[in-house]
Motif scaffolding. Structure first.
Motif, PDB file in Angstrom:
ATOM      1  N   ASP A  25       0.747  -1.154  -0.089  1.00 10.10           N
ATOM      2  CA  ASP A  25       0.013   0.148  -0.020  1.00 10.10           C
ATOM      3  C   ASP A  25       0.874   1.247   0.045  1.00 10.10           C
ATOM      4  O   ASP A  25       0.427   2.294  -0.679  1.00 10.10           O
ATOM      5  CB  ASP A  25      -0.838  -0.150   1.130  1.00 10.10           C
ATOM      6  N   SER A  40       2.643  -7.864  -4.908  1.00  9.96           N
ATOM      7  CA  SER A  40       1.382  -8.273  -4.593  1.00  9.96           C
ATOM      8  C   SER A  40       1.316  -9.673  -5.332  1.00  9.96           C
ATOM      9  O   SER A  40       0.629 -10.708  -5.062  1.00  9.96           O
ATOM     10  CB  SER A  40       0.377  -7.472  -5.163  1.00  9.96           C
ATOM     11  N   LYS A  92      -7.043  -7.584  -0.576  1.00  9.30           N
ATOM     12  CA  LYS A  92      -6.488  -6.298  -1.056  1.00  9.30           C
ATOM     13  C   LYS A  92      -5.585  -6.338  -2.164  1.00  9.30           C
ATOM     14  O   LYS A  92      -5.638  -5.522  -2.904  1.00  9.30           O
ATOM     15  CB  LYS A  92      -6.154  -5.568  -0.055  1.00  9.30           C
ATOM     16  N   GLN A  94      -5.203  -8.476  -4.380  1.00  4.46           N
ATOM     17  CA  GLN A  94      -5.839  -8.836  -5.665  1.00  4.46           C
ATOM     18  C   GLN A  94      -6.717  -7.602  -6.266  1.00  4.46           C
ATOM     19  O   GLN A  94      -6.573  -7.523  -7.420  1.00  4.46           O
ATOM     20  CB  GLN A  94      -6.849 -10.129  -5.540  1.00  4.46           C
ATOM     21  N   ALA A  95      -7.177  -7.110  -5.272  1.00 11.57           N
ATOM     22  CA  ALA A  95      -8.161  -5.491  -5.780  1.00 11.57           C
ATOM     23  C   ALA A  95      -6.987  -4.688  -6.584  1.00 11.57           C
ATOM     24  O   ALA A  95      -7.430  -4.009  -7.342  1.00 11.57           O
ATOM     25  CB  ALA A  95      -8.971  -5.420  -4.592  1.00 11.57           C
ATOM     26  N   LEU A  96      -5.893  -4.475  -5.730  1.00  8.84           N
ATOM     27  CA  LEU A  96      -4.615  -3.586  -6.272  1.00  8.84           C
ATOM     28  C   LEU A  96      -4.188  -4.020  -7.730  1.00  8.84           C
ATOM     29  O   LEU A  96      -4.294  -3.136  -8.514  1.00  8.84           O
ATOM     30  CB  LEU A  96      -3.760  -3.539  -5.327  1.00  8.84           C
ATOM     31  N   LYS A  98      -5.782  -5.776  -9.783  1.00  7.63           N
ATOM     32  CA  LYS A  98      -7.017  -5.402 -10.862  1.00  7.63           C
ATOM     33  C   LYS A  98      -7.351  -4.020 -11.167  1.00  7.63           C
ATOM     34  O   LYS A  98      -7.436  -3.539 -12.421  1.00  7.63           O
ATOM     35  CB  LYS A  98      -8.447  -6.175 -10.246  1.00  7.63           C
ATOM     36  N   ASP A  99      -7.423  -3.152 -10.078  1.00  3.78           N
ATOM     37  CA  ASP A  99      -7.849  -1.937 -10.224  1.00  3.78           C
ATOM     38  C   ASP A  99      -6.387  -1.132 -10.912  1.00  3.78           C
ATOM     39  O   ASP A  99      -6.818   0.024 -11.600  1.00  3.78           O
ATOM     40  CB  ASP A  99      -8.037  -1.274  -8.900  1.00  3.78           C
ATOM     41  N   SER A 100      -5.203  -1.523 -10.652  1.00  6.54           N
ATOM     42  CA  SER A 100      -4.258  -0.882 -11.327  1.00  6.54           C
ATOM     43  C   SER A 100      -4.095  -1.118 -12.799  1.00  6.54           C
ATOM     44  O   SER A 100      -3.537  -0.334 -13.455  1.00  6.54           O
ATOM     45  CB  SER A 100      -2.933  -1.145 -10.695  1.00  6.54           C
ATOM     46  N   GLY A 101      -4.695  -2.165 -13.371  1.00  5.37           N
ATOM     47  CA  GLY A 101      -4.583  -2.478 -14.571  1.00  5.37           C
ATOM     48  C   GLY A 101      -3.184  -3.179 -15.025  1.00  5.37           C
ATOM     49  O   GLY A 101      -2.902  -3.222 -16.149  1.00  5.37           O
TER      50      GLY A 101
END
Length: 121
Positions: A25, A40, A92, A94-96, A98-101
């Motif tokens: 983070d 990650s 968290k 996995q979401a990072l 995905k969201d970061s592309g």
């Protein structure tokens, strides 16, 4: 926490999900998405591979061998199953990703021989 192999629970080779998440983070917030994504990927791959072996998510991992096999001499010696902070950090990260592309990349982690029989889901 130290980089020395003391067999104390917080030292090398043991990795803890909340500390790893704080690092990821912090890197992401400082603009270093490349390293945040790299860490990650490796952490979540390690958790996933161990889950495939014994169908559990654990409190701590040996990050050198990418295993849940721990031999702690001092401190909390058990490796608790179903630990909430590992579950949360995994989600968290996995979401990072995905969201970061971030582009999906192959991750190299040490191969783990499954010594425990998988438990029923």
């Amino acid at each position: 926490m130290s980089p020395y192999e003391t067999r104390v629970q917080w030292d090398l080779p043991y990795g803890w999900a909340p500390v790893t998440w704080l690092t990821v983070d912090g890197l992401a917030k400082s603009g270093d998405m490349q390293d945040a994504a790299r860490i990650s990927r490796k952490f979540t791959a390690m958790v996933s591979e161990n889950y495939k072996c014994d169908r559990t998510i654990r409190e701590k991992y040996d990050v050198v061998t990418a295993s849940t096999e721990v031999n702690v001499a001092s401190g909390y010696k058990q490796n608790v199953i179903g630990f909430g902070w590992t579950n949360a950090a995994y989600l968290k990260m996995q979401a990072l990703l995905k969201d970061s592309g971030a582009q999906a990349e192959m991750v190299s982690i040490p191969h783990r021989e499954c010594t425990a029989q998988p438990t029923a889901p």
